[in-house]
Design an enzyme around this catalytic site. Structure first.
Site, PDB file in Angstrom:
ATOM      1  N   SER A  30       0.818  -1.215   0.000  1.00 27.26           N
ATOM      2  CA  SER A  30       0.000   0.000   0.000  1.00 27.26           C
ATOM      3  C   SER A  30       0.856   1.271   0.000  1.00 27.26           C
ATOM      4  CB  SER A  30      -0.941  -0.006   1.205  1.00 27.26           C
ATOM      5  OG  SER A  30      -0.191  -0.047   2.412  1.00 27.26           O
ATOM      6  N   THR A  31       1.999   1.246   0.635  1.00 27.24           N
ATOM      7  CA  THR A  31       2.848   2.447   0.650  1.00 27.24           C
ATOM      8  C   THR A  31       3.463   2.665  -0.726  1.00 27.24           C
ATOM      9  OG1 THR A  31       3.374   1.877   2.947  1.00 27.24           O
ATOM     10  CG2 THR A  31       4.632   3.669   1.956  1.00 27.24           C
ATOM     11  N   ALA A  86       8.146  -2.036   3.432  1.00 30.36           N
ATOM     12  CA  ALA A  86       8.683  -3.111   4.265  1.00 30.36           C
ATOM     13  C   ALA A  86       7.689  -3.423   5.362  1.00 30.36           C
ATOM     14  CB  ALA A  86      10.027  -2.710   4.879  1.00 30.36           C
ATOM     15  N   ASP A  87       7.807  -4.619   5.911  1.00 27.21           N
ATOM     16  CA  ASP A  87       6.936  -4.995   7.019  1.00 27.21           C
ATOM     17  C   ASP A  87       7.585  -4.715   8.367  1.00 27.21           C
ATOM     18  OD1 ASP A  87       4.701  -6.176   5.501  1.00 27.21           O
ATOM     19  OD2 ASP A  87       6.313  -7.438   4.757  1.00 27.21           O
ATOM     20  N   GLY A 100       3.172  -8.586   1.288  1.00 23.10           N
ATOM     21  CA  GLY A 100       2.354  -8.490   0.089  1.00 23.10           C
ATOM     22  C   GLY A 100       2.564  -9.654  -0.874  1.00 23.10           C
ATOM     23  N   GLU A 106      10.765  -8.627  -5.444  1.00 26.19           N
ATOM     24  CA  GLU A 106      11.304  -7.493  -4.676  1.00 26.19           C
ATOM     25  C   GLU A 106      12.794  -7.686  -4.425  1.00 26.19           C
ATOM     26  OE1 GLU A 106       8.708  -7.625  -1.287  1.00 26.19           O
ATOM     27  OE2 GLU A 106       7.390  -6.065  -2.097  1.00 26.19           O
TER      28      GLU A 106
END
Ligand code: DER
Length: 228
Positions: A30-31, A86-87, A100, A106
């Site tokens: 989402s970012t 990033a998470d 995601g 990535e």
């Protein structure tokens, strides 16, 4: 809401790092989606001429829709700048990614990039990696043995299911399975990365070590630049 505004602010800050003529890697999540939207506007109004490759079919579709010129993978292709989410980020800018489901592409693009810039809201900052379950991309045939091996390493594994129809397993863009490993605390990310890489059938894991050059982390209206 506040969180979404923080993501948008980080995305807008990242746009200022883009120079005319750059070859860009486009992240997933989402970012990153906010960044792609803003980049699309800059391309459409003639502010920026760029070419890009995306880290997922979803990001590629968004970029194509917005008129961002896309590049197919080719030998020698390097990215001046890749912008991705990033998470989790730790103080050394070691990352957990893959929430995601795009961790393979990535990591491919991150590795082919001169500069990996992470954009994240402040909730992603952690003192130690591991609270966020560590994603793996796994070849279907290998699944049972991978689940055993990861459990042995102390990270209880959960097969990720498809959000739309939960009785189906989630699939990566490559058609592989996604497994989330609940290590809780990862005290030695480099050692764990090596252990995971040797399990046959683990295509990729979500530990991104020594790849991120900087991170734009937003807290409220503030944007911090974090470096390793
Ligand atoms: O999958 C990923 O690594 C993404 O970057 C993602 O997990 C970040 O998610 P968010 O930007 O939607 O919080």
């Amino acid at each position: 809401n506040q969180l979404n505004q923080e993501k948008q602010l980080a995305a807008a800050a990242a746009l200022r790092w883009v120079r005319d003529g750059m070859i860009l890697g486009l992240g997933t999540g989402s970012t990153a989606a906010h960044f792609i939207t803003l980049l699309g506007e800059a391309v459409r109004n003639g502010q920026l001429r760029v070419q890009a490759t995306a880290t997922s079919q979803a990001s590629e579709a968004q970029a194509r829709e917005l008129g961002i010129p896309l590049l197919e993978p080719r030998r020698g292709l390097r990215f001046d700048l890749t912008v991705d989410g990033a998470d989790e980020l730790d103080p050394q800018l070691r990352l957990i990614k893959g929430g995601g489901g795009a961790l393979l592409r990535e990591k491919i693009l991150a590795t082919a990039s001169e500069y990996l810039l992470i954009i994240a809201d402040s909730s992603k900052l952690v003192p130690q990696l591991g609270q966020f379950p560590l994603p793996l991309e796994v070849v279907p045939f290998a699944l049972p043995w991978v689940l055993d091996a990861v459990a042995e390493l102390g990270g209880p594994p959960v097969l990720r299911h498809n959000r739309q129809n939960p009785q189906e397993p989630a699939r990566s863009d490559q058609g592989n399975l996604l497994v989330d490993c609940h290590f809780n605390q990862i005290s030695d990310p480099a050692q764990l990365a090596t252990q995971l890489q040797t399990i046959p059938g683990v295509v990729e894991h979500g530990l991104f070590l020594g790849l991120a050059r900087a991170a734009l982390v937003t807290q409220g209206e503030q944007v911090m630049v974090a470096r390793p």
